[in-house]
Design an enzyme around this catalytic site. Structure first.
Site, PDB file in Angstrom:
ATOM      1  N   SER A  74       2.396  -6.286   7.101  1.00 64.52           N
ATOM      2  CA  SER A  74       1.027  -6.150   7.536  1.00 64.52           C
ATOM      3  C   SER A  74       0.074  -7.183   6.204  1.00 64.52           C
ATOM      4  O   SER A  74      -0.876  -7.763   6.477  1.00 64.52           O
ATOM      5  CB  SER A  74       0.582  -5.020   7.519  1.00 64.52           C
TER       6      SER A  74
ATOM      7  N   ASP B 196      -2.027  -1.792  10.698  1.00 62.93           N
ATOM      8  CA  ASP B 196      -2.601  -1.708   9.309  1.00 62.93           C
ATOM      9  C   ASP B 196      -3.126  -3.255   8.277  1.00 62.93           C
ATOM     10  O   ASP B 196      -3.468  -3.296   7.589  1.00 62.93           O
ATOM     11  CB  ASP B 196      -1.005  -1.404   8.315  1.00 62.93           C
TER      12      ASP B 196
ATOM     13  N   LYS C 240       0.806  -1.089  -0.024  1.00 63.03           N
ATOM     14  CA  LYS C 240       0.081  -0.061  -0.119  1.00 63.03           C
ATOM     15  C   LYS C 240       0.936   1.238   0.126  1.00 63.03           C
ATOM     16  O   LYS C 240       2.107   1.117   0.321  1.00 63.03           O
ATOM     17  CB  LYS C 240      -0.887   0.035   1.170  1.00 63.03           C
TER      18      LYS C 240
ATOM     19  N   GLY D  75       4.332  -4.002   3.870  1.00 61.36           N
ATOM     20  CA  GLY D  75       4.738  -5.407   3.274  1.00 61.36           C
ATOM     21  C   GLY D  75       4.272  -6.599   4.586  1.00 61.36           C
ATOM     22  O   GLY D  75       3.642  -7.498   3.797  1.00 61.36           O
TER      23      GLY D  75
ATOM     24  N   GLY E 125       7.568   1.436   4.673  1.00 62.40           N
ATOM     25  CA  GLY E 125       6.377   2.317   4.719  1.00 62.40           C
ATOM     26  C   GLY E 125       5.310   1.805   3.703  1.00 62.40           C
ATOM     27  O   GLY E 125       4.297   2.284   3.414  1.00 62.40           O
TER      28      GLY E 125
ATOM     29  N   PRO F 196       9.651  -3.850  -0.819  1.00 64.37           N
ATOM     30  CA  PRO F 196      10.674  -3.543   0.023  1.00 64.37           C
ATOM     31  C   PRO F 196      10.221  -3.586   1.534  1.00 64.37           C
ATOM     32  O   PRO F 196       9.261  -3.330   1.776  1.00 64.37           O
ATOM     33  CB  PRO F 196      10.948  -2.203  -0.427  1.00 64.37           C
TER      34      PRO F 196
HETATM   35  P1  ATP Z   1       4.143  -0.320   7.645  1.00 66.57           P
HETATM   36  O1  ATP Z   1       3.877   0.492   6.547  1.00 66.57           O
HETATM   37  O2  ATP Z   1       3.011  -1.270   8.006  1.00 66.57           O
HETATM   38  O3  ATP Z   1       4.900   0.475   8.986  1.00 66.57           O
HETATM   39  P2  ATP Z   1       6.675  -1.100   6.812  1.00 66.57           P
HETATM   40  O4  ATP Z   1       6.455  -1.448   5.220  1.00 66.57           O
HETATM   41  O5  ATP Z   1       7.224  -0.135   7.357  1.00 66.57           O
HETATM   42  O6  ATP Z   1       5.253  -1.702   7.501  1.00 66.57           O
HETATM   43  P3  ATP Z   1       7.516  -4.035   7.080  1.00 66.57           P
HETATM   44  O7  ATP Z   1       8.303  -4.288   5.698  1.00 66.57           O
HETATM   45  O8  ATP Z   1       6.259  -4.594   7.409  1.00 66.57           O
HETATM   46  O9  ATP Z   1       7.793  -2.335   7.255  1.00 66.57           O
HETATM   47  O10 ATP Z   1       8.516  -4.602   8.005  1.00 66.57           O
HETATM   48  C1  ATP Z   1       8.851  -4.070   9.304  1.00 66.57           C
HETATM   49  C2  ATP Z   1       9.646  -5.124  10.135  1.00 66.57           C
HETATM   50  O11 ATP Z   1       9.208  -6.247  10.492  1.00 66.57           O
HETATM   51  C3  ATP Z   1      10.995  -5.408   9.343  1.00 66.57           C
HETATM   52  O12 ATP Z   1      12.050  -4.876  10.166  1.00 66.57           O
HETATM   53  C4  ATP Z   1      11.084  -6.900   9.098  1.00 66.57           C
HETATM   54  O13 ATP Z   1      12.325  -7.467   9.710  1.00 66.57           O
HETATM   55  C5  ATP Z   1       9.975  -7.456  10.105  1.00 66.57           C
HETATM   56  N1  ATP Z   1       9.108  -8.407   9.638  1.00 66.57           N
HETATM   57  C6  ATP Z   1       8.690  -9.456  10.252  1.00 66.57           C
HETATM   58  N2  ATP Z   1       7.685 -10.207   9.444  1.00 66.57           N
HETATM   59  C7  ATP Z   1       7.919  -9.727   8.202  1.00 66.57           C
HETATM   60  C8  ATP Z   1       7.243  -9.701   6.838  1.00 66.57           C
HETATM   61  N3  ATP Z   1       6.534 -10.910   6.519  1.00 66.57           N
HETATM   62  N4  ATP Z   1       7.322  -8.856   5.695  1.00 66.57           N
HETATM   63  C9  ATP Z   1       8.305  -7.942   6.171  1.00 66.57           C
HETATM   64  N5  ATP Z   1       8.862  -7.672   7.270  1.00 66.57           N
HETATM   65  C10 ATP Z   1       8.586  -8.478   8.268  1.00 66.57           C
END
Ligand code: ATP
Length: 288
Positions: free
Chosen positions: A104, A137, A12, A102, A99, A95
């Protein structure tokens, strides 16, 4: 009944993000526009004789119990007293810590896959309630599409779908923890907030230019202050023809909205020479 399901777990972006206050429980009250994009992980779930196994092809993502997909499976097995286990395989394309929600989205995919695999007959609201226990999320990621998200991100209002808008995502080679961003957010320092009503009108009337020019993410005040590369990327995207650019969520991914696929492609061809991770994608609102 098939005992193996593969789902696309889509990323998203935020088209705007406002923080309206801090709650006594430490969470923040948010008002944000969320949009699903085509970019996705692949999440395979199959029933096993016992235990939970999670594997992921990315070295940035933990396998096993630290993966948030594991938490979704554990919660469902416990809550519904399932007398079997699951094997989960994740092909990572979104990635990480970027943000783009991924993790969630992987989590939401596991909930939906287990709902089908084990004929739990949960409706969307029930799956969203389950997901809320794992992350703010996750409820959005159950259905995705174009949504206004309020509360901690879990009070969702479906909006007119914004389909097929061309985007380029650019992620500098840094990871940002969402918790760090919120811990460093100073509400009194925010001078520019999104005009959410204006953005809702832009979405309703499909005025992409108006939308792109008025996107605001108040979390940029934290992430951009520490990592000036975020401002550089925003400026670069506009220089390369984007109608507007903004950081998604807590960052550090920045996206640019383009008029059409050709102009997005042209920008991407220039950005390929940058040190950043660049992905061309588009908005999508399929019913999931
Ligand atoms: P959001 O936008 O919801 O804040 P994000 O995109 O910033 O999420 P994610 O990619 O979801 O962040 O990852 C956050 C942390 O969660 C990472 O440091 C990662 O090591 C850990 N993690 C645990 N499970 C997963 C997964 N299935 N996919 C991605 N990261 C994961």
């Amino acid at each position: 009944m098939s005992n193996r399901i593969e789902l696309k777990a889509r990323a998203k972006i935020n088209l705007s993000l406002d923080v309206t206050g801090k709650r006594p429980d430490g969470y923040h009250d948010l008002r944000m526009l969320m949009q699903t994009v085509e970019l996705h992980d692949l999440v395979r779930v199959e029933a096993s004789n016992g235990g939970i196994e999670v594997t992921c092809d990315s070295s940035w993502v933990p396998s096993g119990p630290e993966n948030i997909a594991y938490k979704a499976a554990a919660l469902i097995i416990e809550k519904y007293g399932l007398d079997c286990g699951v094997r989960i395989g994740i092909t990572k394309r979104i990635p990480v810590a970027a943000g783009l929600a991924g993790g969630s989205s992987d989590c939401a995919a596991v909930i939906k896959a287990m709902n089908s695999l084990f004929s739990l007959k949960l409706n969307a609201a029930e799956m969203m309630a389950l997901g809320k226990n794992i992350g703010a999320d996750v409820p959005y990621c159950i259905n995705g599409g174009t949504m206004l998200a309020e509360g901690i991100g879990d009070i969702l209002t479906r909006l007119e779908p914004l389909e097929g808008v061309d985007l380029v995502l650019v992620k500098p080679r840094i990871g940002v923890a969402t918790s760090w961003v919120y811990n460093n957010l100073r509400l009194e320092k925010i001078v520019r907030r999104p005009d959410t009503e204006l953005l809702l009108t832009a979405l309703k009337e499909k005025r992409i230019d108006l939308l792109a020019r008025n996107m605001v993410n108040v979390l940029e005040t934290v992430t951009q202050e520490k990592y000036s590369v975020i401002r550089d990327i925003k400026e670069k995207l506009v220089e390369l023809g984007a109608l507007g650019s903004m950081m998604s969520g807590s960052g550090p991914t920045v996206f640019g909205i383009f008029e059409d696929q050709a102009s997005a492609k042209k920008a991407l061809s220039v950005l390929k020479n940058s040190p950043w991770e660049c992905i061309q994608t588009k908005t999508i609102c399929e019913e999931r």
